[in-house]
Each structure stands twice: as structure tokens, then as C-alpha cells.
Design a protein around this motif. Structure first.
Motif, PDB file in Angstrom:
ATOM      1  N   TYR A 148       0.931  -1.178   0.119  1.00  0.00           N
ATOM      2  CA  TYR A 148      -0.034   0.143  -0.019  1.00  0.00           C
ATOM      3  C   TYR A 148       0.746   1.115  -0.005  1.00  0.00           C
ATOM      4  O   TYR A 148       2.190   1.048   0.241  1.00  0.00           O
ATOM      5  N   PRO A 149       0.400   2.398  -0.194  1.00  0.00           N
ATOM      6  CA  PRO A 149       1.218   3.605  -0.357  1.00  0.00           C
ATOM      7  C   PRO A 149       1.990   3.911   0.827  1.00  0.00           C
ATOM      8  O   PRO A 149       1.297   3.807   1.868  1.00  0.00           O
ATOM      9  N   ASN A 150       3.083   4.175   0.705  1.00  0.00           N
ATOM     10  CA  ASN A 150       4.142   4.530   1.895  1.00  0.00           C
ATOM     11  C   ASN A 150       4.359   3.298   2.787  1.00  0.00           C
ATOM     12  O   ASN A 150       4.996   3.587   3.759  1.00  0.00           O
ATOM     13  N   GLY A 151       3.880   2.295   2.367  1.00  0.00           N
ATOM     14  CA  GLY A 151       4.167   0.981   3.224  1.00  0.00           C
ATOM     15  C   GLY A 151       5.382   0.309   2.868  1.00  0.00           C
ATOM     16  O   GLY A 151       6.044  -0.476   3.627  1.00  0.00           O
ATOM     17  N   ASN A 152       6.005   0.889   1.692  1.00  0.00           N
ATOM     18  CA  ASN A 152       7.096   0.199   1.124  1.00  0.00           C
ATOM     19  C   ASN A 152       8.003  -0.768   1.915  1.00  0.00           C
ATOM     20  O   ASN A 152       7.732  -2.162   1.668  1.00  0.00           O
ATOM     21  N   VAL A 153       8.802  -0.340   2.777  1.00  0.00           N
ATOM     22  CA  VAL A 153       9.634  -1.355   3.634  1.00  0.00           C
ATOM     23  C   VAL A 153       9.000  -2.146   4.656  1.00  0.00           C
ATOM     24  O   VAL A 153       9.369  -3.450   4.766  1.00  0.00           O
ATOM     25  N   TYR A 154       8.230  -1.536   5.291  1.00  0.00           N
ATOM     26  CA  TYR A 154       7.188  -2.501   6.295  1.00  0.00           C
ATOM     27  C   TYR A 154       6.552  -3.789   5.339  1.00  0.00           C
ATOM     28  O   TYR A 154       6.588  -4.892   5.781  1.00  0.00           O
ATOM     29  N   CYS A 155       5.870  -3.372   4.290  1.00  0.00           N
ATOM     30  CA  CYS A 155       5.253  -4.489   3.303  1.00  0.00           C
ATOM     31  C   CYS A 155       6.554  -5.371   3.110  1.00  0.00           C
ATOM     32  O   CYS A 155       6.091  -6.657   2.975  1.00  0.00           O
ATOM     33  N   ALA A 156       7.521  -4.943   2.676  1.00  0.00           N
ATOM     34  CA  ALA A 156       8.748  -5.866   2.136  1.00  0.00           C
ATOM     35  C   ALA A 156       8.853  -6.866   3.374  1.00  0.00           C
ATOM     36  O   ALA A 156       9.164  -8.018   3.204  1.00  0.00           O
ATOM     37  N   THR A 157       8.903  -6.207   4.615  1.00  0.00           N
ATOM     38  CA  THR A 157       9.406  -7.089   5.701  1.00  0.00           C
ATOM     39  C   THR A 157       8.248  -8.252   5.926  1.00  0.00           C
ATOM     40  O   THR A 157       8.789  -9.404   6.281  1.00  0.00           O
ATOM     41  N   LYS A 158       7.118  -7.584   5.740  1.00  0.00           N
ATOM     42  CA  LYS A 158       5.906  -8.753   6.130  1.00  0.00           C
ATOM     43  C   LYS A 158       5.697  -9.692   4.867  1.00  0.00           C
ATOM     44  O   LYS A 158       5.226 -10.787   4.951  1.00  0.00           O
ATOM     45  N   HIS A 159       6.174  -9.299   3.752  1.00  0.00           N
ATOM     46  CA  HIS A 159       6.144 -10.098   2.485  1.00  0.00           C
ATOM     47  C   HIS A 159       7.116 -11.188   2.619  1.00  0.00           C
ATOM     48  O   HIS A 159       7.140 -12.496   2.425  1.00  0.00           O
ATOM     49  N   ALA A 160       8.459 -10.971   3.437  1.00  0.00           N
ATOM     50  CA  ALA A 160       9.549 -11.626   3.726  1.00  0.00           C
ATOM     51  C   ALA A 160       9.170 -12.890   4.842  1.00  0.00           C
ATOM     52  O   ALA A 160       9.413 -14.125   4.443  1.00  0.00           O
ATOM     53  N   VAL A 161       8.020 -12.474   5.738  1.00  0.00           N
ATOM     54  CA  VAL A 161       7.587 -13.128   6.775  1.00  0.00           C
ATOM     55  C   VAL A 161       6.859 -14.475   6.046  1.00  0.00           C
ATOM     56  O   VAL A 161       6.863 -15.399   6.390  1.00  0.00           O
ATOM     57  N   ASP A 162       5.878 -13.613   4.964  1.00  0.00           N
ATOM     58  CA  ASP A 162       5.089 -14.756   4.165  1.00  0.00           C
ATOM     59  C   ASP A 162       6.015 -15.888   3.658  1.00  0.00           C
ATOM     60  O   ASP A 162       5.519 -16.881   3.710  1.00  0.00           O
ATOM     61  N   ALA A 163       7.084 -15.392   2.877  1.00  0.00           N
ATOM     62  CA  ALA A 163       8.075 -16.216   2.485  1.00  0.00           C
ATOM     63  C   ALA A 163       8.716 -17.240   3.115  1.00  0.00           C
ATOM     64  O   ALA A 163       8.908 -18.395   3.037  1.00  0.00           O
ATOM     65  N   LEU A 164       9.261 -16.586   4.322  1.00  0.00           N
ATOM     66  CA  LEU A 164       9.725 -17.572   5.481  1.00  0.00           C
ATOM     67  C   LEU A 164       8.872 -18.566   5.830  1.00  0.00           C
ATOM     68  O   LEU A 164       9.191 -19.865   6.221  1.00  0.00           O
ATOM     69  N   ASN A 165       7.817 -17.907   6.145  1.00  0.00           N
ATOM     70  CA  ASN A 165       6.878 -19.058   6.660  1.00  0.00           C
ATOM     71  C   ASN A 165       6.452 -20.355   5.704  1.00  0.00           C
ATOM     72  O   ASN A 165       6.547 -21.387   5.903  1.00  0.00           O
ATOM     73  N   LYS A 166       6.662 -19.945   4.311  1.00  0.00           N
ATOM     74  CA  LYS A 166       6.396 -21.086   3.270  1.00  0.00           C
ATOM     75  C   LYS A 166       7.759 -21.838   3.350  1.00  0.00           C
ATOM     76  O   LYS A 166       7.799 -23.312   3.278  1.00  0.00           O
TER      77      LYS A 166
END
Length: 253
Positions: A148-166
Motif C-alpha cells: 500500500y502507499p508509503n508502506g514500502n519497507v514494512y510491506c517488504a518485511t511482512k512479504h518476507a515473513v510470508d515467504a519465510l513461513n512457506k
């Protein structure tokens, strides 16, 4: 120790605190990891008195690998048979476009949300492997599913959590360790106060006009995943307030 053990990071507020109460209520012994010494002591004493359980309160910052490793590995052997790990410690700092972002904020988010989660998981998964059992719960976010707008790095870290979970689900499958991601939408906790660096009025405005999730709602979902039969694993759960459809679309009255 005959009772089951849950290790919860970020245990002094929000989802972590709600999990501590719920797992204590279910008779688990607790290892509570948090940075705030006084709050950690207060919560630990309260839960010990109320539920007659044993608690190991550990003051540690998940970003500090050496400190974290020393404190966790320093636990008595009987406390290392952890049945459930709740990787809850996480935060957001700032809400700026990428060109105006504070690089110190980026470091804090990456070090906490990604590296801290990895440090804890590496240690605790190695405790679980000899027993061929255990359940790891990773707290993600709708920000791990959408940007979402202005979420850039936070969103990236939580996308990382999603990938790490898998990745964890695959890597730990031979060891019979369950892995679950819980992805909340808007939950009213200290999250927004931290994001806006103590600006409580701005934080309250985030949830104005609709009913957000509560920390207890997420704790209930975590317990649902943990309490499934041995042959059932909840890989991924996305939970939103009824008034929220996507990361950015809400219905406000």
C-alpha cells in the motif's frame, strides 16, 4: 515439566500479551520474551498468580543476536522442550514514500521483523527437531499480501515473513514441525503508536469510524491453529475486521 511450553516474543503488549493470557489459561508454561523489564515482570507475576503456572520472563531484544542467543541458550534444559513458538515481535516505523524514508527506520523494521524472527526460529526449531514435534506461529500482516502507499519497507518485511513461513513449512516438514502464518488486518494495539512514534492522536485516527480487530481476536485464531488435531496444519490465515476489505479499503460510518 509435564505441561506444554509456549515461547512468545513481543509478549508485553498487543497480540503477544493476549497470547500469553490465552496460553496461560490453557495451562501452558510460558517463556515470555520482551524488551520492557517492568511490564514483563508485571505480566509474568499476574499470570503466575492467576493460573498457577511457571514462567520464564526473558528481557531481550530479538534484533540483538548475541544477547538473544545467550539468554535463550541459557535456559534450563527442561525449558527447551518448547511445544509452540509464537514469533510475534514486530513493528512498523514511519509511513513515508520510498524517497523520503528514514534509513534508520528501515533498519529497525528489517532487523526486528525479518532477522529477529530468523534468530529466534533458528534456536527454537533446533530444540524441537530432536522431539519431532512442535508448532511455529509466524505473525505476518495484510501488508505481507498487498503493498500500500508509503508502506514500502514494512510491506517488504511482512512479504518476507510470508515467504519465510512457506520456507519453514517445507524445511521442517521432515521433522514433523507444524508451521502457520497468521496475517491480521487492522488490529487496535500499540502498533500505530509505535509507527507514529508516540503520536497517540494520529494513531487513534487510524481506527476512527469502524471497529478494528482486537488483540484477543488474533490470539483466538492462533489458539485455533494450535489446537487442531495432530494431522491438521493451518498453513496460512488472513484475518480482517468486517469493515476492512483490503489493506486500504475500509467502510467507515
Amino acid at each position: 515439566m509435564n505441561s506444554k511450553i509456549a515461547l512468545i516474543t513481543g509478549a508485553t503488549s498487543g497480540i503477544g500479551k493476549a497470547c500469553a493470557h490465552l496460553f496461560a489459561q490453557q495451562g501452558y508454561q510460558l517463556i515470555l520474551v520482551a524488551r520492557r523489564t517492568q511490564l514483563l515482570g508485571e505480566i509474568s507475576r499476574h499470570l503466575e498468580d492467576k493460573y498457577a503456572i511457571d514462567i520464564q520472563p526473558l528481557v531481550a531484544d530479538v534484533r540483538n543476536k548475541e544477547q538473544l542467543t545467550a539468554i535463550l541458550e541459557g535456559l534450563p534444559t527442561e525449558w527447551k522442550k518448547v511445544d509452540v513458538l509464537v514469533n510475534n515481535a514486530g513493528l512498523s516505523q514511519g509511513l513515508d514514500p520510498i524517497d523520503k524514508g528514514d534509513t534508520d527506520d528501515w533498519d529497525v523494521m528489517i532487523d526486528t521483523n525479518v532477522k529477529g524472527l530468523l534468530y529466534v526460529t533458528k534456536i527454537v526449531s533446533n530444540w524441537m527437531i530432536p522431539y519431532k514435534s512442535g508448532h511455529i506461529i509466524n505473525i505476518g500482516s495484510i501488508a505481507g499480501k498487498e503493498v500500500y502507499p508509503n508502506g514500502n519497507v514494512y510491506c517488504a518485511t511482512k512479504h518476507a515473513v510470508d515467504a519465510l513461513n512457506k520456507g519453514m513449512r517445507v524445511d521442517l516438514l521432515p521433522h514433523h514441525i507444524k508451521v502457520t502464518a497468521i496475517h491480521p488486518g487492522m488490529v487496535e494495539t500499540e502498533f500505530s503508536i509505535v509507527r507514529f512514534k508516540g503520536d497517540e492522536e494520529r494513531a487513534k485516527n487510524v481506527y476512527k469510524g469502524f471497529e478494528p480487530l482486537l488483540a484477543q481476536d488474533i490470539a483466538d485464531a492462533i489458539w485455533f491453529a494450535v489446537s487442531r488435531p495432530a494431522h491438521v496444519n493451518i498453513n496460512d490465515m488472513l484475518i480482517m475486521p468486517a469493515a476492512q476489505a483490503t489493506a486500504t479499503i475500509t467502510q467507515k460510518d
